[in-house]
Design a protein around this motif. Structure first.
Motif, mmCIF file in Angstrom:
data_model
loop_
_atom_site.group_PDB
_atom_site.id
_atom_site.type_symbol
_atom_site.label_atom_id
_atom_site.label_comp_id
_atom_site.label_asym_id
_atom_site.label_seq_id
_atom_site.Cartn_x
_atom_site.Cartn_y
_atom_site.Cartn_z
ATOM 1 N N ILE A 87 0.836 -1.205 0.000
ATOM 2 C CA ILE A 87 0.000 0.000 0.000
ATOM 3 C C ILE A 87 0.871 1.256 0.000
ATOM 4 O O ILE A 87 0.580 2.226 -0.705
ATOM 5 C CB ILE A 87 -0.964 -0.012 1.204
ATOM 6 C CG1 ILE A 87 -2.042 -1.083 0.997
ATOM 7 C CG2 ILE A 87 -1.613 1.362 1.408
ATOM 8 C CD1 ILE A 87 -2.946 -1.312 2.182
ATOM 9 N N SER A 88 1.959 1.226 0.751
ATOM 10 C CA SER A 88 2.865 2.379 0.805
ATOM 11 C C SER A 88 3.446 2.685 -0.575
ATOM 12 O O SER A 88 3.533 3.846 -0.985
ATOM 13 C CB SER A 88 4.006 2.127 1.797
ATOM 14 O OG SER A 88 3.517 1.961 3.096
ATOM 15 N N PHE A 91 0.743 3.922 -3.037
ATOM 16 C CA PHE A 91 0.340 5.249 -2.600
ATOM 17 C C PHE A 91 1.395 6.291 -2.983
ATOM 18 O O PHE A 91 1.069 7.365 -3.498
ATOM 19 C CB PHE A 91 0.168 5.220 -1.079
ATOM 20 C CG PHE A 91 -0.568 6.380 -0.519
ATOM 21 C CD1 PHE A 91 -1.935 6.488 -0.685
ATOM 22 C CD2 PHE A 91 0.090 7.374 0.192
ATOM 23 C CE1 PHE A 91 -2.628 7.562 -0.156
ATOM 24 C CE2 PHE A 91 -0.593 8.445 0.718
ATOM 25 C CZ PHE A 91 -1.959 8.531 0.546
ATOM 26 N N SER A 92 2.674 5.959 -2.768
ATOM 27 C CA SER A 92 3.758 6.888 -3.093
ATOM 28 C C SER A 92 3.823 7.161 -4.586
ATOM 29 O O SER A 92 4.074 8.289 -5.022
ATOM 30 C CB SER A 92 5.099 6.329 -2.617
ATOM 31 O OG SER A 92 5.138 6.258 -1.216
ATOM 32 N N MET A 95 0.006 9.061 -5.708
ATOM 33 C CA MET A 95 -0.388 10.389 -5.214
ATOM 34 C C MET A 95 0.823 11.230 -4.863
ATOM 35 O O MET A 95 1.032 12.309 -5.373
ATOM 36 C CB MET A 95 -1.297 10.255 -3.996
ATOM 37 C CG MET A 95 -2.739 10.016 -4.339
ATOM 38 S SD MET A 95 -3.763 10.115 -2.857
ATOM 39 C CE MET A 95 -5.374 9.904 -3.570
ATOM 40 N N TRP A 142 -8.579 5.704 -8.516
ATOM 41 C CA TRP A 142 -8.031 4.409 -8.137
ATOM 42 C C TRP A 142 -8.726 3.250 -8.838
ATOM 43 O O TRP A 142 -8.112 2.201 -9.042
ATOM 44 C CB TRP A 142 -8.043 4.272 -6.619
ATOM 45 C CG TRP A 142 -7.084 5.253 -6.028
ATOM 46 C CD1 TRP A 142 -7.380 6.464 -5.461
ATOM 47 C CD2 TRP A 142 -5.649 5.151 -6.013
ATOM 48 N NE1 TRP A 142 -6.226 7.107 -5.089
ATOM 49 C CE2 TRP A 142 -5.149 6.331 -5.416
ATOM 50 C CE3 TRP A 142 -4.751 4.179 -6.444
ATOM 51 C CZ2 TRP A 142 -3.786 6.558 -5.239
ATOM 52 C CZ3 TRP A 142 -3.397 4.406 -6.262
ATOM 53 C CH2 TRP A 142 -2.922 5.575 -5.674
ATOM 54 N N MET A 256 5.133 6.683 4.160
ATOM 55 C CA MET A 256 3.850 6.420 4.805
ATOM 56 C C MET A 256 3.905 6.792 6.282
ATOM 57 O O MET A 256 2.967 7.407 6.815
ATOM 58 C CB MET A 256 3.503 4.935 4.641
ATOM 59 C CG MET A 256 2.035 4.624 4.789
ATOM 60 S SD MET A 256 1.087 5.362 3.434
ATOM 61 C CE MET A 256 -0.568 4.855 3.883
ATOM 62 N N PRO A 350 -6.171 3.865 -0.551
ATOM 63 C CA PRO A 350 -5.786 5.236 -0.897
ATOM 64 C C PRO A 350 -6.959 6.222 -0.841
ATOM 65 O O PRO A 350 -6.762 7.392 -0.490
ATOM 66 C CB PRO A 350 -5.263 5.117 -2.341
ATOM 67 C CG PRO A 350 -4.966 3.680 -2.530
ATOM 68 C CD PRO A 350 -5.948 2.949 -1.676
ATOM 69 N N THR A 351 -8.160 5.757 -1.188
ATOM 70 C CA THR A 351 -9.326 6.650 -1.150
ATOM 71 C C THR A 351 -9.621 7.112 0.271
ATOM 72 O O THR A 351 -9.827 8.306 0.525
ATOM 73 C CB THR A 351 -10.573 5.951 -1.740
ATOM 74 O OG1 THR A 351 -10.345 5.675 -3.128
ATOM 75 C CG2 THR A 351 -11.814 6.821 -1.602
ATOM 76 N N GLY A 354 -6.591 9.247 1.635
ATOM 77 C CA GLY A 354 -6.566 10.543 0.958
ATOM 78 C C GLY A 354 -7.692 11.456 1.426
ATOM 79 O O GLY A 354 -7.497 12.658 1.623
#
Length: 494
Positions: A87-88, A91-92, A95, A142, A256, A350-351, A354
Motif C-alpha cells: 500500500i505504501s 500510494f507513493s 499520489m 483508483w 507512509m 488510498p481513497t 486521501g
C-alpha cells in the motif's frame, strides 16, 4: 546493458523535439497546447465523465464477480511484499507529492475562491469543497488505475506476457501487437510517463523551494530549484540502483510513516472536533452523491460547466495521462494477490487515507480562512507553510512537510525510472541500472529545462492532450481483459 527497444529510441526523439519546441518558442508552445487542451475539455468533457464513471462501475462488478478469485500469477504464487509495504508503494507512486502540494490549497480554493455551485465563504461552500476534493482524488482515480494495473498484472504474471501496455491488447489484435501498432501504443505510454513525472518533479522542486523561502527567507529562484533537483536526482539514482526490494520499498515505508505523523499532528493541533465532524458528514455525502457527481456535465449551466472543465475534467484527463506509469508500477508490485484482494486494496486504502488527509488539512485551512487569516494570498506552493505558521509547532510541521515532499519526490522519480526501464527494454521485469539511471537523468533534465523557460504549464497541456488517445487504449484494454478473464474461468473449471 540490456538492449533498449525501438520504443526507447522513438520516444527519446519525440521528447527531444517537444523539449526543443518548448525552449525555442515557449509562449507559442503554451498557447498552442492550451488551445488544444481547452477544445478537448469542451468537446470531450462528456466522454471523460462517461469513461471514468463506467470504469468505476466495472471495477465494482469485477470485485464481487467470480473473476475475483483468480490469482495474479500461478495458483501457488503469493504476494512478494507485505500489505503495508504494498500500500505504501502504490500510494507513493499514485499520489505522492500531490497530497502535500494540494492538501490545504485545493479545498481552500473550492471554499474561498471558486466553489462549484455555492457562494464563496459560506457553510455550503465549506462542505462542497471537501466533497469535491474527495471526488477528484478518490474512488475514480483508483478504479481507473486499478483496472489498467489489473490488466497489466494479469497478462504479465498469469499469462507470461512482457510487461508492456501493448501486451494487454493481444486478445483483440493478436500478433499485430508485436509490430508497429504495439510500438505506437508503448511509445504513447512512455511519452506520457516521462513528461508526467518531469512535471511533478518541477512542482516538487517549486514547493520545496517555496517552503525553504517561507521558513528561512531563501530566494525563490530558478537556481535554487536546480540545486534541489540535482540533490534529489542523486538520491533517487542511489535508490534506483539499490532496486525495487530495497530503495523504493524502504523509502515508500518511510513516506507512509512520515505522512501519518504529519496527519496526526495537524489533526491534534488543528480544530480536531471540527475536522472529525466535517470528515464524517462530507465523506458520507461524497459516497451518497457519487453516481450523480460522476455523470454531472452541467449542459445548461455555463458557470458550473466552466468550473467542471477547469477542475473535474482537467483532473480526469490528468489522471488518465498518468495511468501508464502508475498502473504499470502497481502491477509490478502486485504479483501473487487475487483479483479481489488486489482491486479492494488499490481502491479502498488510498481513497480513505486521501479523504482523511484532505479533510484534516482542508478543514484546518478553511477554519483559519474563516477566522480572518487570508491564506489565499499565498502562492499554492506556500499555502501549506502559511497554514502551519498559525498552528502550535508550525515550524516543526513545516520541516516534516519539506522532508515528506522530498521523499515523495524521490520515490515518484524512482518508481518512474523503474517503469520506463521496463517499457523500453521490451517489458523486462528487472530493467538494468544503466537504463533506469539514463531515464532518471533525462527526467531531471527535462524538469530543469522546462522550469528555466516557464514551460511546465505547456507540458501539462501536452500530457492532457496525450490522455485522449490513451483513453481509447484503456477502453480496448477493458474489452481484452474481459475476454481473457472469461477464457481463464472456463479453463479453471475444466
Amino acid at each position: 546493458m540490456q538492449k533498449a527497444s525501438k520504443v526507447f529510441y522513438i520516444t527519446f526523439a519525440l521528447i527531444i523535439l517537444t523539449v526543443a519546441f518548448g525552449v525555442i518558442a515557449p509562449e507559442t508552445f503554451e498557447a498552442a497546447t492550451g488551445s488544444i487542451r481547452n477544445y478537448i475539455n469542451t468537446a470531450f468533457g462528456w466522454y471523460y465523465l462517461m469513461i471514468m464513471g463506467i470504469l468505476m462501475i466495472f471495477v465494482g462488478i469485477i470485485i464481487v464477480s467470480p473473476y475475483g478469485k483468480i490469482r495474479l500469477g500461478k495458483d501457488s504464487d503469493r504476494p512478494e511484499f507485505s500489505t503495508f509495504s504494498w500500500i505504501s508503494m502504490l500510494f507513493s507512486a499514485g499520489m505522492g507529492i500531490g497530497l502535500v502540494f494540494y492538501g490545504a490549497s485545493e479545498p481552500l480554493s473550492h471554499f474561498a475562491v471558486q466553489p462549484p455551485t455555492a457562494e464563496p465563504g459560506t457553510d455550503a461552500a465549506f462542505k462542497e469543497s471537501l466533497q469535491r476534493t474527495y471526488f477528484h482524488w478518490g474512488i475514480h482515480i483508483w478504479t481507473m488505475y486499478g483496472m489498467v494495473a489489473l490488466s497489466l498484472a494479469f497478462f504479465q504474471f498469469r499469462k507470461g506476457e512482457p510487461a508492456l501496455i501493448s501486451s494487454t491488447l493481444k486478445p483483440i489484435f493478436g500478433d499485430k501487437m508485436n509490430g508497429p501498432l504495439g510500438t505506437l501504443v508503448d511509445v504513447l505510454a512512455v511519452f506520457a510517463t516521462v513528461f508526467g513525472v518531469a512535471t511533478s518533479l518541477g512542482f516538487g522542486a517549486a514547493q520545496i523551494n517555496g517552503g525553504i523561502a517561507y521558513l528561512f527567507g531563501a530566494p525563490q529562484e530558478y537556481w535554487v530549484q536546480m540545486i534541489i533537483i540535482g540533490v534529489v536526482t542523486i538520491l533517487f539514482i542511489i535508490s534506483a540502483w539499490s532496486g525495487l526490494n530495497k530503495g523504493i520499498k524502504y523509502l515508500s515505508n518511510v513516506n507512509m510513516i512520515v505522512a501519518v505523523v504529519l496527519l496526526v499532528l495537524v489533526l491534534i493541533l488543528g480544530p480536531t472536533l471540527l475536522i472529525l465532524n466535517m470528515f464524517t458528514e462530507t465523506f458520507g455525502e461524497y459516497i451518497q452523491n457519487l453516481i450523480s457527481m460522476s455523470f454531472k456535465s452541467a449542459p445548461l449551466d455555463a458557470d458550473n460547466r466552466s468550473w467542471l472543465d477547469g477542475w473535474t475534467i482537467f483532473y480526469w484527463a490528468w489522471w488518465i495521462s498518468w495511468a501508464p506509469f502508475v498502473s504499470m508500477f502497481i502491477a509490478r508490485i502486485s504479483k501473487g494477490r487475487t483479483i479481489r484482494e488486489f482491486l479492494t486494496g488499490v481502491v479502498i486504502a488510498p481513497t480513505v487515507f486521501g479523504s482523511i488527509w484532505f479533510a484534516t488539512f482542508g478543514t484546518t485551512a478553511i477554519n483559519l480562512q474563516k477566522s480572518g487569516i487570508d491564506l489565499t494570498a499565498f502562492p499554492t506552493e506556500q499555502t501549506l507553510f502559511a497554514m502551519f505558521n498559525e498552528l502550535p509547532f508550525g515550524f516543526v510541521m513545516s520541516i516534516i512537510a519539506i522532508l515528506l515532499v522530498s521523499t515523495f519526490f524521490i520515490t515518484s522519480a524512482d518508481s518512474a525510472t523503474f517503469v520506463l526501464g521496463m517499457q523500453s527494454t521490451r517489458g523486462s521485469l528487472l530493467p538494468s541500472n544503466q537504463i533506469k539511471i539514463l531515464w532518471g537523468i533525462a527526467q531531471s533534465m527535462i524538469a530543469a529545462i522546462l522550469l528555466s523557460v516557464g514551460g511546465l504549464a505547456a507540458v501539462q497541456n501536452t500530457i492532457i492532450i496525450a490522455a485522449l488517445p490513451f483513453s481509447f487504449v484503456i477502453i480496448l484494454m477493458l474489452f481484452a481483459l474481459v475476454k481473457a478473464l472469461n477464457l481463464e474461468l472456463k479453463m479453471m473449471k475444466k
